[in-house]
Design a protein around this motif. Structure first.
Motif, mmCIF file in Angstrom:
data_model
loop_
_atom_site.group_PDB
_atom_site.id
_atom_site.type_symbol
_atom_site.label_atom_id
_atom_site.label_comp_id
_atom_site.label_asym_id
_atom_site.label_seq_id
_atom_site.Cartn_x
_atom_site.Cartn_y
_atom_site.Cartn_z
ATOM 1 N N LEU A 395 10.610 28.910 -20.952
ATOM 2 C CA LEU A 395 11.620 29.454 -20.044
ATOM 3 C C LEU A 395 12.387 28.375 -19.295
ATOM 4 C CD1 LEU A 395 9.478 32.340 -18.485
ATOM 5 C CD2 LEU A 395 11.067 32.467 -20.424
ATOM 6 N N THR A 396 11.768 27.219 -19.092
ATOM 7 C CA THR A 396 12.386 26.167 -18.291
ATOM 8 C C THR A 396 11.770 24.833 -18.677
ATOM 9 O OG1 THR A 396 12.762 25.386 -16.041
ATOM 10 C CG2 THR A 396 10.713 26.556 -16.454
ATOM 11 N N TYR A 397 12.335 23.745 -18.131
ATOM 12 C CA TYR A 397 11.834 22.413 -18.489
ATOM 13 C C TYR A 397 10.474 22.106 -17.881
ATOM 14 C CZ TYR A 397 13.238 20.809 -13.807
ATOM 15 O OH TYR A 397 13.372 20.650 -12.452
ATOM 16 N N SER A 398 10.106 22.758 -16.791
ATOM 17 C CA SER A 398 8.815 22.459 -16.173
ATOM 18 C C SER A 398 7.698 23.055 -17.013
ATOM 19 C CB SER A 398 8.762 23.007 -14.747
ATOM 20 O OG SER A 398 8.826 24.409 -14.742
ATOM 21 N N PRO A 399 6.609 22.308 -17.247
ATOM 22 C CA PRO A 399 5.516 22.815 -18.098
ATOM 23 C C PRO A 399 4.793 23.973 -17.433
ATOM 24 C CG PRO A 399 4.911 20.720 -17.079
ATOM 25 C CD PRO A 399 6.340 20.936 -16.742
ATOM 26 N N HIS A 400 4.809 25.131 -18.082
ATOM 27 C CA HIS A 400 4.185 26.314 -17.499
ATOM 28 C C HIS A 400 3.301 27.063 -18.492
ATOM 29 C CE1 HIS A 400 8.071 27.607 -19.206
ATOM 30 N NE2 HIS A 400 7.451 28.733 -19.512
ATOM 31 N N GLN A 401 3.089 26.493 -19.676
ATOM 32 C CA GLN A 401 2.248 27.132 -20.673
ATOM 33 C C GLN A 401 1.260 26.132 -21.264
ATOM 34 O OE1 GLN A 401 5.320 28.551 -23.341
ATOM 35 N NE2 GLN A 401 5.219 30.629 -22.515
ATOM 36 N N HIS A 439 2.264 30.716 -15.387
ATOM 37 C CA HIS A 439 3.195 31.216 -14.375
ATOM 38 C C HIS A 439 3.271 30.265 -13.179
ATOM 39 C CE1 HIS A 439 5.809 34.410 -12.908
ATOM 40 N NE2 HIS A 439 5.288 34.241 -11.709
ATOM 41 N N GLY A 440 3.485 29.009 -13.499
ATOM 42 C CA GLY A 440 3.614 27.984 -12.473
ATOM 43 C C GLY A 440 3.740 26.630 -13.135
ATOM 44 N N VAL A 456 -7.309 23.809 -15.161
ATOM 45 C CA VAL A 456 -5.878 23.528 -15.064
ATOM 46 C C VAL A 456 -5.436 23.569 -13.608
ATOM 47 C CG1 VAL A 456 -3.564 24.228 -15.807
ATOM 48 C CG2 VAL A 456 -5.516 24.569 -17.345
ATOM 49 N N ASN A 457 -4.811 22.486 -13.142
ATOM 50 C CA ASN A 457 -4.144 22.475 -11.840
ATOM 51 C C ASN A 457 -2.715 22.974 -12.013
ATOM 52 O OD1 ASN A 457 -6.024 21.544 -9.963
ATOM 53 N ND2 ASN A 457 -5.576 19.390 -10.348
ATOM 54 N N SER A 458 -2.283 23.898 -11.175
ATOM 55 C CA SER A 458 -0.892 24.368 -11.251
ATOM 56 C C SER A 458 -0.400 24.734 -9.852
ATOM 57 C CB SER A 458 -0.755 25.574 -12.183
ATOM 58 O OG SER A 458 -1.163 26.767 -11.540
ATOM 59 N N ARG A 459 0.921 24.711 -9.714
ATOM 60 C CA ARG A 459 1.567 25.161 -8.480
ATOM 61 C C ARG A 459 2.376 26.395 -8.828
ATOM 62 N NH1 ARG A 459 4.372 19.925 -5.984
ATOM 63 N NH2 ARG A 459 4.921 21.484 -4.398
ATOM 64 N N GLU A 479 0.413 24.988 -2.287
ATOM 65 C CA GLU A 479 -0.995 25.126 -2.640
ATOM 66 C C GLU A 479 -1.171 24.967 -4.148
ATOM 67 O OE1 GLU A 479 0.705 27.429 -1.001
ATOM 68 O OE2 GLU A 479 -0.053 27.268 1.057
ATOM 69 N N ILE A 480 -2.228 24.297 -4.534
ATOM 70 C CA ILE A 480 -2.533 24.086 -5.941
ATOM 71 C C ILE A 480 -3.581 25.101 -6.373
ATOM 72 C CG2 ILE A 480 -3.404 22.462 -7.663
ATOM 73 C CD1 ILE A 480 -2.442 20.192 -5.901
ATOM 74 N N ASP A 481 -3.272 25.865 -7.426
ATOM 75 C CA ASP A 481 -4.240 26.800 -7.998
ATOM 76 C C ASP A 481 -5.060 26.077 -9.057
ATOM 77 O OD1 ASP A 481 -3.074 28.687 -6.435
ATOM 78 O OD2 ASP A 481 -2.113 29.797 -8.054
#
Length: 628
Positions: A395-401, A439-440, A456-459, A479-481
């Protein structure tokens, strides 16, 4: 000596239930009765749940012998005592990696060196063994390293000197026998990092732009060195060729070997969770992970919480005045230069058409996924499956998958065609066998030692957000999930919320490395602390202070009570558990004559007054003053 009236055990237990754990331990030294009550399992179960603030539905660790010993494990065996600070690096330290035996570790830094350290000195201190500078190869800095399976070779990943948004990198292989450079491999984008597939072969990446926002990632298998006896054998082979859309690329590759999926070190699926699924009639397709709110922890002190709030306030104030509290300028998310340049010359409508065409081309010219990855295997099958894991997006350039691709046995060596397995003329691309959407913005990944679970660390993105422009991803949470993905079932098992923090926006996010041991998981953070959690109970056990961003943490595979943390403050800190510190500081006991031991025990037993506690019956020792 006469004793007074004895309180009933039930009354002593009621009193002990209202005392803190350290007071209970001290009271247990008073007499035999209190000692017996102070070891009561019901008492320590209540103290355990109340002190660590664990939900009652969470069962005791499956390997735990008693509640008392489990309380002591979480209190006394966490590497939270700083015992040494290594200052040999002259710039930000970005990554740490232990050898598989735990006798060495490597560190990478913005000073463009990779350093090797010895952890087995007789005095217990860690010392520098070797340092290699990569400046001569036009590297800007070293960013990642990894030992091969037999600890004979070291993979070092670095970033080339270049423009701010340059995405080129390189991988070097160093012999640990004589510290000679064996090979260098191109790696683009640099945040693919690279990894070992086996003892002699490593995986690198390359990126080809085929449009303004469409690209192709090629993952290559490389032999670590060229054998003199086999000059005609391939040293490289293409593993996979994968299409990227909406400015996304493949990053952060790692390999998971699934030999022990049916016999993991720690099974995270609680019995209570299984029963809840049965009661609610949940099916696998609508599985929901367990959620844990780690915003506060019973083991943290109030003044530490106030300190974090003060630091965040200072950060926001500095940000409002235009001062940066983050790291020095450096490439943080690769591959954006091409897209940013294209946006200046191409309109939004043209980019939307390009994405639609790329999706149509992908559907028409992509091989079908490997169905064996998600199909349940028969008992005894699939134990040797090897997965390639990486971050990606759609969906976008930021890694989310998280992308998952199975590596087949015939792909484990560079023998055969350089371009990999045969394919028809219409099959340009390889498909992903499985995709997990976080989803982040993903900022870190780490495998458990048995390779059963991926952490996995994600925002997170805001709930219900819609992405209309791939170059404008949603705002990300501070916050980091911490997500936990079961690689056997290929689904998210747990998610821990609001544990640690990061402050940089989407286009400045950088990787924060985490590490997993048998019982614990640790991670760095932008709030100048490292964090340690218990894997089974999902509670935060310790915060490890630095003077700047903590980029990486690493447990010793030989001893999980030894932890390292690396920071932008140019230091590596060594942390050991209170138990290990106490053992190291205890004076050596002189050996007692064997012939005198029985008579001494007999004499001591006969001379003990009624109601007093014999020396041999005293507890192992009240918890160390080094506790958190």
């Amino acid at each position: 000596m006469e004793c007074g009236p004895v309180l009933p055990d039930s009354l002593v237990l009621e009193i002990f239930l209202r005392l803190p754990h350290d007071a209970v331990l001290r009271a247990g030294l008073s007499c035999r009765q209190w000692l017996a009550v102070s070891r009561d399992e019901f008492l320590w179960r209540e103290l355990f749940y109340s002190y660590y603030r664990i939900p009652r539905c969470v069962p005791r660790h499956p390997a735990a012998v008693s509640w008392y010993r489990e309380f002591k494990r979480l209190f006394d065996c966490i590497p939270c005592v700083e015992v040494q600070t290594l200052r040999e690096h002259s710039d930000q330290v970005l990554h740490l990696a232990f050898s598989h035996r735990g006798h060495r570790f490597s560190s990478c830094s913005k000073d463009c060196t990779v350093k090797l350290w010895d952890t087995e000195r007789p005095d217990g201190n860690i010392s520098l063994v070797h340092s290699s500078s990569m400046r001569q190869f036009n590297w800007g800095y070293t960013q990642f390293s990894q030992f091969n399976a037999d600890d004979s070779l070291l993979l070092v990943s670095g970033v080339y000197l270049g423009p701010h948004h340059s995405s080129s990198g390189e991988i070097a292989v160093i012999s640990l026998e004589n510290y000679t450079l064996l090979s260098r491999v191109r790696n683009k984008p640099y945040d693919v990092f690279g990894c070992w597939l086996n003892e002699t072969h490593l995986i690198s990446g390359n990126l080809h732009w085929i449009g303004n926002m469409t690209s192709c990632s090629v993952l290559w298998l490389n032999k670590a060195f060229q054998d003199i006896e086999s000059e005609n054998v391939n040293v490289v082979k293409r593993l996979f060729k994968i299409q990227n859309i909406n400015a996304s690329t493949i990053r952060t590759v790692m390999v998971a070997h699934c030999r022990r999926h049916d016999n993991p070190d720690l099974l995270l699926d609680y019995e209570a969770q299984s029963q809840a699924r049965k009661q609610k009639g949940q099916q696998q397709q609508n599985h929901q992970p367990l959620l844990f709110d780690l915003g506060t922890s019973g083991s943290e002190e109030e003044d530490e919480e106030e300190e974090v709030e003060d630091e965040e306030a200072c950060h926001r104030e500095a940000k409002s005045w235009g001062h940066s509290t983050a790291r020095h300028p450096q490439p943080t998310l690769s591959g954006l230069e091409h897209v940013l340049h294209s946006r200046k010359n191409v309109g939004n409508r043209e980019l939307e058409i390009e994405t639609q065409v790329a999706q149509m081309m992908g559907r028409a010219h992509t091989k079908a996924p490997d169905s064996s990855l998600i199909e349940p295997s028969e008992p005894g099958e699939g134990e040797d499956k090897t997965y390639l894991l990486f971050t990606t997006g759609s969906l976008t350039y930021s890694p989310h998958q998280i992308g998952i691709k199975r590596i087949k046995p015939d792909q484990m060596t560079t023998s055969g065609p350089v371009l990999g397995e045969e394919r028809s003329s219409d099959e340009f691309f390889d498909s992903l066998d499985h995709v997990i959407d976080i989803h982040g913005h993903i900022i870190g990944m780490g495998l458990s030692p048995d390779h059963r679970y991926l952490y996995v660390n994600s925002r997170a993105w805001p709930a219900g957000c819609v992405i209309s422009d791939p170059m404008s991803p949603p705002p990300i949470a501070e916050e980091i999930d911490l997500h936990v993905i079961d690689l056997k079932s290929l689904r998210e098992e747990r998610r821990s919320l609001r544990a640690h923090r990061a402050f940089t926006p989407n286009d400045e996010c950088f990787f924060i490395f985490l590490d997993v041991s048998r019982d614990f998981v640790a991670s760095g953070a932008e709030d100048k602390h490292g964090y340690i959690w218990d894997r089974h109970y999902n509670i935060c056990l310790a915060r490890l202070a630095h003077d700047d961003v903590v980029n990486s943490v690493a447990f010793s595979p030989a001893d999980q009570e030894l932890l390292l943390s690396a920071s932008d403050d140019s230091t590596i800190k060594v942390w050991r558990s209170p138990r290990m510190v106490r053992l190291a500081q205890a004076p050596a006991r002189p050996p007692r004559p064997r012939k005198l031991l029985p008579s001494w025990l007999s004499r001591n037993k006969n001379s003990s007054p009624a109601g007093s506690v014999n020396v041999s019956e005293r507890i192992d020792g009240i918890y160390s003053k080094h506790g958190r």
